[in-house]
Write a protein that holds these residues in place. Structure first.
Motif, PDB file in Angstrom:
ATOM      1  N   SER A  34      69.083  39.024  12.632  1.00 62.17           N
ATOM      2  CA  SER A  34      67.708  39.478  12.392  1.00 62.17           C
ATOM      3  C   SER A  34      66.809  38.271  12.139  1.00 62.17           C
ATOM      4  N   GLU A  35      65.506  38.508  12.138  1.00 62.73           N
ATOM      5  CA  GLU A  35      64.498  37.495  11.812  1.00 62.73           C
ATOM      6  C   GLU A  35      64.594  36.252  12.696  1.00 62.73           C
ATOM      7  N   PHE A  36      64.852  36.455  13.975  1.00 60.92           N
ATOM      8  CA  PHE A  36      64.998  35.328  14.900  1.00 60.92           C
ATOM      9  C   PHE A  36      63.657  34.641  15.137  1.00 60.92           C
ATOM     10  N   TYR A  80      67.529  32.089  12.182  1.00 58.32           N
ATOM     11  CA  TYR A  80      67.673  33.529  12.000  1.00 58.32           C
ATOM     12  C   TYR A  80      68.550  33.809  10.788  1.00 58.32           C
ATOM     13  N   ARG A  81      68.717  35.080  10.503  1.00 57.26           N
ATOM     14  CA  ARG A  81      69.550  35.543   9.384  1.00 57.26           C
ATOM     15  C   ARG A  81      70.626  36.446   9.975  1.00 57.26           C
ATOM     16  N   THR A  82      71.821  36.396   9.395  1.00 52.55           N
ATOM     17  CA  THR A  82      72.864  37.345   9.795  1.00 52.55           C
ATOM     18  C   THR A  82      73.342  38.117   8.581  1.00 52.55           C
ATOM     19  N   LEU A  92      71.751  32.394   6.237  1.00 50.32           N
ATOM     20  CA  LEU A  92      70.665  31.793   6.996  1.00 50.32           C
ATOM     21  C   LEU A  92      71.305  30.883   8.024  1.00 50.32           C
ATOM     22  N   ARG A  93      70.829  30.958   9.266  1.00 47.51           N
ATOM     23  CA  ARG A  93      71.465  30.197  10.341  1.00 47.51           C
ATOM     24  C   ARG A  93      70.429  29.407  11.128  1.00 47.51           C
ATOM     25  N   ALA A 118      72.999  33.058   1.831  1.00 46.76           N
ATOM     26  CA  ALA A 118      71.658  33.472   1.389  1.00 46.76           C
ATOM     27  C   ALA A 118      71.761  34.580   0.356  1.00 46.76           C
ATOM     28  N   ALA A 119      70.692  34.735  -0.390  1.00 45.02           N
ATOM     29  CA  ALA A 119      70.608  35.839  -1.352  1.00 45.02           C
ATOM     30  C   ALA A 119      70.519  37.158  -0.594  1.00 45.02           C
ATOM     31  N   VAL A 120      70.826  38.237  -1.265  1.00 45.69           N
ATOM     32  CA  VAL A 120      70.712  39.549  -0.677  1.00 45.69           C
ATOM     33  C   VAL A 120      69.278  39.767  -0.220  1.00 45.69           C
TER      34      VAL A 120
END
Length: 120
Positions: free
Chosen positions: A66-68, A82-84, A94-95, A116-118
């Protein structure tokens, strides 16, 4: 390729790298990872392309992307962020990946995963 099309293409490559078919195929990984590929994993482990070329490839994971976002670095290099979410352990990461265009295709040169945090 315009920026929107490039963003969609690189996001598709990132998603492809999350599929079991690609992660467990050294042949497919070899096409998507540059020869000098290095990853700083969210586990703290450092991986190189040669580490992923065995029978098991990169192994199985259940990650949702998500959040690409795509950031242009040069004509032939981009940074993807992005985030996975890992369904197996409930963790977010976080990636970031650096992709470069060589010999008619995009290949991942570098990848980093940071716990990453929730997510809210």
């Amino acid at each position: 390729m315009d920026e929107a099309s490039l963003s969609k293409h690189i996001c598709g490559l990132e998603e492809k790298l999350l599929t079991p078919e690609v992660r467990t195929s050294p042949q497919q990984l070899a096409l998507l990872l540059a020869d000098g590929f290095v990853e700083y994993g969210s586990s703290g482990r450092v991986w190189h392309k040669k580490d992923l070329m065995g029978e098991a490839g990169a192994g199985m994971v259940e990650l949702t992307l998500s959040e690409f976002a795509l950031h242009l670095l040069s004509e032939d290099a981009v940074l993807a962020t992005y985030r996975t979410f890992n369904a197996g352990n409930g963790r977010y990461t976080l990636r970031s990946s650096i992709w470069r265009y060589r010999e008619g295709r995009w290949q991942m040169l570098f990848h980093q995963g940071t716990p990453a945090a929730v997510q809210d």
